[in-house]
Write a protein that holds these residues in place. Structure first.
Motif, PDB file in Angstrom:
ATOM      1  N   LEU A 127     -10.581  62.707 -17.710  1.00 31.49           N
ATOM      2  CA  LEU A 127     -10.423  63.807 -18.820  1.00 31.49           C
ATOM      3  C   LEU A 127      -9.042  63.940 -19.011  1.00 31.49           C
ATOM      4  N   TRP A 128      -8.508  64.240 -20.255  1.00 24.63           N
ATOM      5  CA  TRP A 128      -7.253  64.538 -20.477  1.00 24.63           C
ATOM      6  C   TRP A 128      -7.161  65.835 -21.456  1.00 24.63           C
ATOM      7  N   THR A 129      -6.288  66.677 -21.137  1.00 25.87           N
ATOM      8  CA  THR A 129      -6.155  67.962 -21.983  1.00 25.87           C
ATOM      9  C   THR A 129      -5.249  67.825 -23.294  1.00 25.87           C
ATOM     10  N   ILE A 130      -5.729  67.795 -24.432  1.00 24.24           N
ATOM     11  CA  ILE A 130      -4.871  67.617 -25.383  1.00 24.24           C
ATOM     12  C   ILE A 130      -4.727  69.046 -26.366  1.00 24.24           C
ATOM     13  N   ASN A 131      -4.990  69.955 -26.014  1.00 25.59           N
ATOM     14  CA  ASN A 131      -4.851  71.269 -26.577  1.00 25.59           C
ATOM     15  C   ASN A 131      -4.477  72.396 -25.361  1.00 25.59           C
ATOM     16  N   PRO A 132      -3.245  72.233 -24.931  1.00 21.45           N
ATOM     17  CA  PRO A 132      -2.988  72.891 -23.819  1.00 21.45           C
ATOM     18  C   PRO A 132      -2.838  74.448 -24.069  1.00 21.45           C
ATOM     19  N   SER A 133      -2.786  74.963 -25.004  1.00 26.89           N
ATOM     20  CA  SER A 133      -2.626  76.343 -25.370  1.00 26.89           C
ATOM     21  C   SER A 133      -3.887  77.052 -25.640  1.00 26.89           C
ATOM     22  N   HIS A 134      -5.117  76.127 -25.599  1.00 25.36           N
ATOM     23  CA  HIS A 134      -6.326  76.676 -25.937  1.00 25.36           C
ATOM     24  C   HIS A 134      -6.946  77.385 -24.634  1.00 25.36           C
ATOM     25  N   PRO A 135      -7.426  78.550 -25.042  1.00 26.58           N
ATOM     26  CA  PRO A 135      -8.101  79.436 -24.035  1.00 26.58           C
ATOM     27  C   PRO A 135      -8.892  78.513 -22.976  1.00 26.58           C
ATOM     28  N   ILE A 136      -9.667  77.650 -23.484  1.00 24.22           N
ATOM     29  CA  ILE A 136     -10.594  76.823 -22.514  1.00 24.22           C
ATOM     30  C   ILE A 136      -9.728  76.031 -21.585  1.00 24.22           C
ATOM     31  N   ALA A 137      -8.455  75.757 -21.911  1.00 26.38           N
ATOM     32  CA  ALA A 137      -7.765  74.929 -20.909  1.00 26.38           C
ATOM     33  C   ALA A 137      -6.837  75.665 -20.175  1.00 26.38           C
ATOM     34  N   TYR A 138      -7.034  77.150 -19.938  1.00 23.24           N
ATOM     35  CA  TYR A 138      -6.141  78.075 -19.154  1.00 23.24           C
ATOM     36  C   TYR A 138      -6.509  77.600 -17.745  1.00 23.24           C
ATOM     37  N   GLY A 139      -5.384  77.419 -17.265  1.00 24.87           N
ATOM     38  CA  GLY A 139      -5.536  76.896 -15.679  1.00 24.87           C
ATOM     39  C   GLY A 139      -5.953  75.326 -15.476  1.00 24.87           C
ATOM     40  N   VAL A 140      -6.243  74.664 -16.274  1.00 25.53           N
ATOM     41  CA  VAL A 140      -6.691  73.281 -16.178  1.00 25.53           C
ATOM     42  C   VAL A 140      -5.713  72.231 -16.109  1.00 25.53           C
ATOM     43  N   PRO A 141      -5.725  71.335 -15.231  1.00 32.61           N
ATOM     44  CA  PRO A 141      -4.592  70.219 -15.328  1.00 32.61           C
ATOM     45  C   PRO A 141      -4.493  69.521 -16.477  1.00 32.61           C
ATOM     46  N   GLU A 142      -3.337  68.906 -16.733  1.00 35.43           N
ATOM     47  CA  GLU A 142      -3.410  67.848 -17.885  1.00 35.43           C
ATOM     48  C   GLU A 142      -4.482  66.715 -17.870  1.00 35.43           C
ATOM     49  N   THR A 143      -4.390  66.268 -16.621  1.00 38.55           N
ATOM     50  CA  THR A 143      -5.572  65.336 -16.498  1.00 38.55           C
ATOM     51  C   THR A 143      -6.221  65.600 -15.272  1.00 38.55           C
ATOM     52  N   PHE A 144      -7.689  64.936 -15.284  1.00 37.45           N
ATOM     53  CA  PHE A 144      -8.459  65.191 -13.918  1.00 37.45           C
ATOM     54  C   PHE A 144      -9.453  64.164 -14.000  1.00 37.45           C
ATOM     55  N   THR A 145     -10.149  63.435 -12.829  1.00 44.17           N
ATOM     56  CA  THR A 145     -10.904  62.514 -12.859  1.00 44.17           C
ATOM     57  C   THR A 145     -12.167  62.839 -11.968  1.00 44.17           C
ATOM     58  N   LEU A 146     -13.478  62.380 -12.578  1.00 47.10           N
ATOM     59  CA  LEU A 146     -14.751  62.494 -12.303  1.00 47.10           C
ATOM     60  C   LEU A 146     -15.034  61.014 -11.525  1.00 47.10           C
ATOM     61  N   GLU A 147     -15.471  61.012 -10.246  1.00 43.94           N
ATOM     62  CA  GLU A 147     -15.483  59.643  -9.508  1.00 43.94           C
ATOM     63  C   GLU A 147     -16.559  58.963 -10.346  1.00 43.94           C
ATOM     64  N   GLN A 148     -17.753  59.753 -10.629  1.00 46.96           N
ATOM     65  CA  GLN A 148     -19.011  59.083 -11.206  1.00 46.96           C
ATOM     66  C   GLN A 148     -19.330  60.011 -12.396  1.00 46.96           C
ATOM     67  N   GLU A 149     -19.652  59.187 -13.671  1.00 38.89           N
ATOM     68  CA  GLU A 149     -20.111  60.047 -14.691  1.00 38.89           C
ATOM     69  C   GLU A 149     -20.757  59.092 -15.726  1.00 38.89           C
TER      70      GLU A 149
ATOM     71  N   GLY D 185       3.697  72.925 -29.851  1.00 40.03           N
ATOM     72  CA  GLY D 185       3.757  72.513 -28.284  1.00 40.03           C
ATOM     73  C   GLY D 185       2.866  73.368 -27.518  1.00 40.03           C
ATOM     74  N   TYR D 186       3.282  74.195 -26.439  1.00 36.24           N
ATOM     75  CA  TYR D 186       2.178  75.020 -25.716  1.00 36.24           C
ATOM     76  C   TYR D 186       2.228  76.570 -26.395  1.00 36.24           C
ATOM     77  N   GLY D 187       2.812  76.879 -27.439  1.00 38.06           N
ATOM     78  CA  GLY D 187       2.813  78.081 -28.044  1.00 38.06           C
ATOM     79  C   GLY D 187       1.881  78.198 -29.275  1.00 38.06           C
ATOM     80  N   LYS D 188       1.676  79.626 -29.396  1.00 37.26           N
ATOM     81  CA  LYS D 188       0.553  79.997 -30.690  1.00 37.26           C
ATOM     82  C   LYS D 188       1.701  80.710 -31.714  1.00 37.26           C
ATOM     83  N   ILE D 189       1.287  80.569 -32.833  1.00 37.54           N
ATOM     84  CA  ILE D 189       2.036  81.089 -34.039  1.00 37.54           C
ATOM     85  C   ILE D 189       1.033  81.606 -34.989  1.00 37.54           C
TER      86      ILE D 189
END
Lengths: 245, 245, 245, 245
Positions: A127-149, D185-189
């Motif tokens: 998975l890839w985070t493409i909306n890094p400033s979204h509250p749902i992405a807070y503290g989530v790495p830019e990418t992470f892997t699920l071994e099986q899905e 970017g990583y900012g909100k406006i």
């Protein structure tokens, strides 16, 4: 804050492969995501209960509903589907996990077939985070892997999402809009693709963080309650509205 | 309809690997995409020409500008960048190909860094159409593969696209928003990721169809021309505007 | 290109105020919008006909359906509603006019209540084009006025539109998203607010231009037809897909 | 949480009409919005200070910057503009008020002219909340009126907003997208239209609530920090990434 975790939890899931991964049902694994926050009350509800576990009394005390269903969507009563959708339009947050893309309430709220490609072959997902400033992405790495899905692939027949937070990559050459948001009525909706019942997805720390963030994001605050329908402002009152008249 | 294909076409591209694939420069390969439509006039312009090949006279006769640049973005004059961006805001369509994500006009129109991940290792790409009713997708299959293409990966630091038409999948585990649209001012913008200079991408029939569709989509029609700035409507005239006053 | 104009055309509309403005029914006024283009075939269908005038045979020959209904939405058969929605998801374009915001097919495709504020007091409306490069706005002025129109005001309980083309202004102090687009499945949807039956809205040249543009925009071309459901690519075949494996 | 309120605060604003309404400058009126929350530190900065009051040291301690400027945009140093935009792209939230739509940083972040219609005639404005579940709308009524405000009208030449929270209605027949959001970017406006310097807008309780909500919404949390640029994953490592290889 009150969260209700809903799981179809069919008897067939109470033994066999799924039970090996989630001995108490995956609803309890999801419930545990919130256990460290004393301000959040979490209850569980399952399909086999009366009114599918979702009578008005339960929904009255639900700020955010988390929905997981896979093979028995048809067993959900239409009266319950209508009730859930009405609550969402009135402000209840809802999170649809994995195969819930084909649940009755999701399809009713989307208005499309919600079909997609799928394959279960033990492959993994990235998975890839493409909306890094979204509250749902807070503290989530830019990418992470699920071994099986289970693979879910485009074309995903849903309305254009309000926001795309995560994209998914699969080994067979597929991509997917794996984390998407919608606003409907006064309620917020998050669809999140991971969560096949035979894999330990809901024990994954990053998946847990995303579901936690999503519940916070989806919880209703104090939205305005517009008055709808016929409205009449007498001219003399309109005049008073504005100084210059 | 008038199209101008712009290529940095640096002397170093006029020999070596790129020249092997595109003996006459890739601008001519792109120009050929339109050769069967007698109603489309296509001219080429290159960076080494005076005013980078884009004096007002050329832009006066350009409905859609197709931009390809990779390694010499800095050689484009700021006066030319301003001129191109002004034309877009006034209605000229523009298509940015591949590494043009780092061109001065694209970055100026986007307002972000437009950075991304990249890797060139001879791997391939698979593209997926996720907006099947979009004019740029007309006649394009749901998925197609490029045997070799430079990898461009998320996070792609661009504004939220108005529309995402294509997603890209790469063998190294990356995904990318490979075909995206924007409206800016009265002009339309399409960014399309494929097009590395050492691969025969622009000879691919599907790629050609997409670029052709994009040019049709981006070409200006007769947009309204709003009057901007100070405006004054005397009260008695406003009164006349509306029957009931 | 085949257009079908649908009107509830209740007997009560066949006399009285509406009939004074539209002696042959407003479906015929809408039909006339296309009369100068010999390549467009337009037929009309009304609610009182068998299957509400929309049997499969008619929809088989419909590229774009234009829907006008106001007071008898409940008289539309659910089987017809399902049929129309299925067609839209498979690529048929559809334009919902005025009170069709409460029609069964619109509400089913949106998934929300589609409620709004309204008032009928002989006041007028001023519309503004806020998406000047959109095909539906081609040749439309930046602003235009309707001397009399029913007021429709926010909050309009619809999903976030894919695009907002027009905003409406009303004398009572209301605003409205008067022209909005959605993509659903492989089909395109345009909702346009003007069109109250007792005013000569559909004789207005600008309104006619917008409806004409919208029909062109909504007409299906050759979208990809994704294969949905279970998919299996044997590993050795996946290997063959990509040169580097 | 650290907020910096920036005001051009030109000497001409320090006397005359503006000073009558905002004796200590409107930056101090905006600062007071946050005075009841002990966890928020607010400082002010003005254009006449060295480096326009925004040296790196100040921005290092700024989570959200609130910008108000009207007539002296040109006096802002380009070096300061670049610095502010870079901070936004790296995650700093920013709120642009009223005439800041023509400030250098807003135009640079938008990439368009940001032009609009305007008129100052003592008329008022009525605002409508069209995104009731948005955090910026929490506790805000569905509609509210400003007795006097400068008219800002469409067409507003900005990129398609990520979200439209408020629409504005003006007596002269104009409408405006008065409250809009962007992610860059990583900012909100957040751009918010009300706030003409000769009216007591910033003393209005609803306006204060919206600015407070917007600052909360825009404040950065812990977004992922993608690695951009060249990336290389050796094939044998990629193989290891995924169980099935």
């Amino acid at each position: 804050m009150n969260i209700t975790v809903w799981n179809e939890y069919h008897p067939k899931h109470q033994s066999g492969k799924t039970a090996k991964v989630y001995p108490n049902g995956l609803h309890n694994a999801i419930k545990d995501i919130f256990k460290d926050n004393p301000e959040i009350n979490v209850r569980c509800a399952t399909q086999e209960e009366p009114e599918n576990g979702l009578p008005d009394k339960v929904l009255d005390e639900t700020d955010v509903l988390i929905w997981w269903g896979h093979n028995w969507h048809e067993n959900v009563l239409d009266s319950v589907v209508d009730r859930v959708c009405q609550r969402v339009l009135k402000g209840m947050g809802i999170i649809f996990l994995h195969s819930s893309h084909e649940s009755k309430p999701f399809k009713k709220l989307m208005g499309t077939t919600c079909s997609l490609k799928w394959r279960e072959d033990g492959g993994g997902e990235r998975l890839w985070t493409i909306n890094p400033s979204h509250p749902i992405a807070y503290g989530v790495p830019e990418t992470f892997t699920l071994e099986q899905e289970e693979m879910y692939g485009e074309f995903f027949d849903v309305p254009t999402p309000d926001e795309i937070v995560f994209l998914g990559w699969f080994e067979g050459g597929e991509v997917f809009r794996s984390g998407i948001t919608y606003r409907r009525g006064y309620g917020k909706i998050f669809y999140f693709q991971p969560g096949h019942e035979t894999y330990p997805i809901f024990y994954d720390k990053t998946i847990q963080k995303i579901i936690y963030n999503a519940a916070m994001w989806a919880s209703p605050s104090a939205p305005p309650r517009p008055t709808l329908g016929s409205t009449y402002t007498p001219k003399h009152e309109r005049r008073k509205l504005f100084k210059w008249k």
